[in-house]
Design a protein around this motif. Structure first.
Motif, short mmCIF file in Angstrom:
data_model
loop_
_atom_site.label_atom_id
_atom_site.label_comp_id
_atom_site.label_asym_id
_atom_site.label_seq_id
_atom_site.Cartn_x
_atom_site.Cartn_y
_atom_site.Cartn_z
N ILE A 29 3.72 9.62 -23.71
CA ILE A 29 4.93 9.84 -23.42
C ILE A 29 6.00 10.01 -24.70
O ILE A 29 6.74 11.00 -24.51
N TYR A 71 3.79 6.34 -11.72
CA TYR A 71 3.14 6.34 -13.14
C TYR A 71 2.81 7.85 -13.19
O TYR A 71 2.93 8.43 -14.27
N ARG A 73 4.13 10.52 -11.85
CA ARG A 73 5.49 11.31 -11.88
C ARG A 73 5.97 11.45 -13.42
O ARG A 73 6.61 12.26 -13.73
N LYS A 74 5.91 10.12 -13.98
CA LYS A 74 6.44 9.70 -15.27
C LYS A 74 5.75 10.86 -16.34
O LYS A 74 6.20 11.41 -16.99
N TRP A 75 4.42 10.94 -16.41
CA TRP A 75 3.86 11.75 -17.17
C TRP A 75 3.73 13.22 -16.77
O TRP A 75 3.90 14.03 -17.71
N GLU A 77 6.23 14.49 -15.25
CA GLU A 77 7.82 15.26 -15.61
C GLU A 77 7.75 15.09 -17.16
O GLU A 77 8.43 16.20 -17.82
#
Length: 291
Positions: A29, A71, A73-75, A77
């Motif tokens: 990230i 988790y 969605r975070k990567w 996005e």
């Protein structure tokens, strides 16, 4: 020595160009946030499945569904801005994480298909079916994308050859037998996980076969394109991209895995073979390309 070849997160400050053909050792990230937007033609992602697994002393614990979705969605996005308008993405998963990833992926990309491949290896279970399959979700940024069908056809043996006017119909005869080149489906039964006797094998607990990644790269990129892997592991995506004349960029936080990736990249300078892929053809299991 091999670790010194890798880039660190601090090396990405004030970038003026995309770092081609490099392994970046760092948190994906954080690294992704320093890379130029719309730089990659293809992304192949193999995130941790929602299982308890040890990655070189760092344990990834099983989450509840809501947490694993967050988790994912975070990567996703983070990765989405790095992909060109005509780029594709493939995301690897097991049957359970597939239920989450397939749903979440559709919020960011146009989902095209779900591929299921037969691993051939897997632990038996006393109260459930042995897990011998994994999924790969195929999605694109837009309706304009690369798909090289002729580059990923599978050569299968012809059991009952059909002739028309005395000549083979839809099959070829070679010194090794009779074969037909068929369009690939979304079920792949010609691939197995790397065994200890294969030169590509490492001790990574979730290593993917080069043959598997080669099919994704050949289908959804052209020579000279940039293939991004934000969960590089032992380097299979980068190594296979190099063997197929693509540029690559891999991100991996574990230093030991970065070392393995660089070792394999060095080996690829002298050996560009991919087991099961020979003469620009994907061969059916146990027919050709064994080493």
């Amino acid at each position: 020595m091999y670790l010194d070849r890798c880039m660190k997160q601090s090396d990405l400050d004030n970038l003026d160009a995309v770092p081609l053909n490099r392994t970046i050792c760092g948190d994906n990230i954080s690294v992704i946030g320093k890379l130029p937007e719309k730089c990659a033609d293809l992304c192949i992602a193999d995130p941790p499945y929602n299982l308890g697994k040890d990655y070189n002393g760092h344990y990834f614990g099983k989450m509840d569904v809501t947490s694993y979705e967050a988790y994912t969605r975070k990567w996703l996005e983070a990765v989405r801005p790095l992909l060109k308008d005509d780029a594709s993405i493939y995301v690897c998963c097991d049957w359970e994480s597939s239920l989450v990833i397939g749903r979440v992926l559709s919020d960011y990309f146009k989902v095209r298909n779900r591929i299921t491949w037969q691993r051939e290896k897997g632990r038996g279970a006393r109260s459930n079916w042995k897990n011998g399959m994994e999924d790969i979700w195929f999605a694109t940024v837009s309706n304009s994308y690369t798909f090289n069908l002729d580059d990923v056809k599978l050569r299968r043996r012809v059991i009952a050859p059909y002739r028309e006017d005395g000549t083979p119909k839809d099959w070829i005869e070679t010194t090794e037998g009779r074969f037909r080149d068929t369009c690939p489906s979304n079920f792949w039964d010609d691939i197995t996980v790397p065994f200890w006797s294969m030169s590509e094998n490492t001790l990574h607990p979730a290593q993917k076969p080069e043959k598997l990644i080669a099919r994704l790269i050949l289908a959804s990129s052209d020579e000279g394109d940039l293939v991004l892997d934000p969960f590089l592991g032992s380097g299979t995506t980068s190594v296979t991209a190099k063997k197929l004349n693509r540029n690559y960029l891999g991100i991996e936080k574990e230093a030991r895995y970065c070392v393995w990736a660089e070792q394999r990249l060095e080996m690829a300078d002298n050996d560009k073979s991919i087991q099961g892929y020979e003469e620009r053809v994907f061969w059916e299991r146990n027919t050709k390309g064994k080493k």
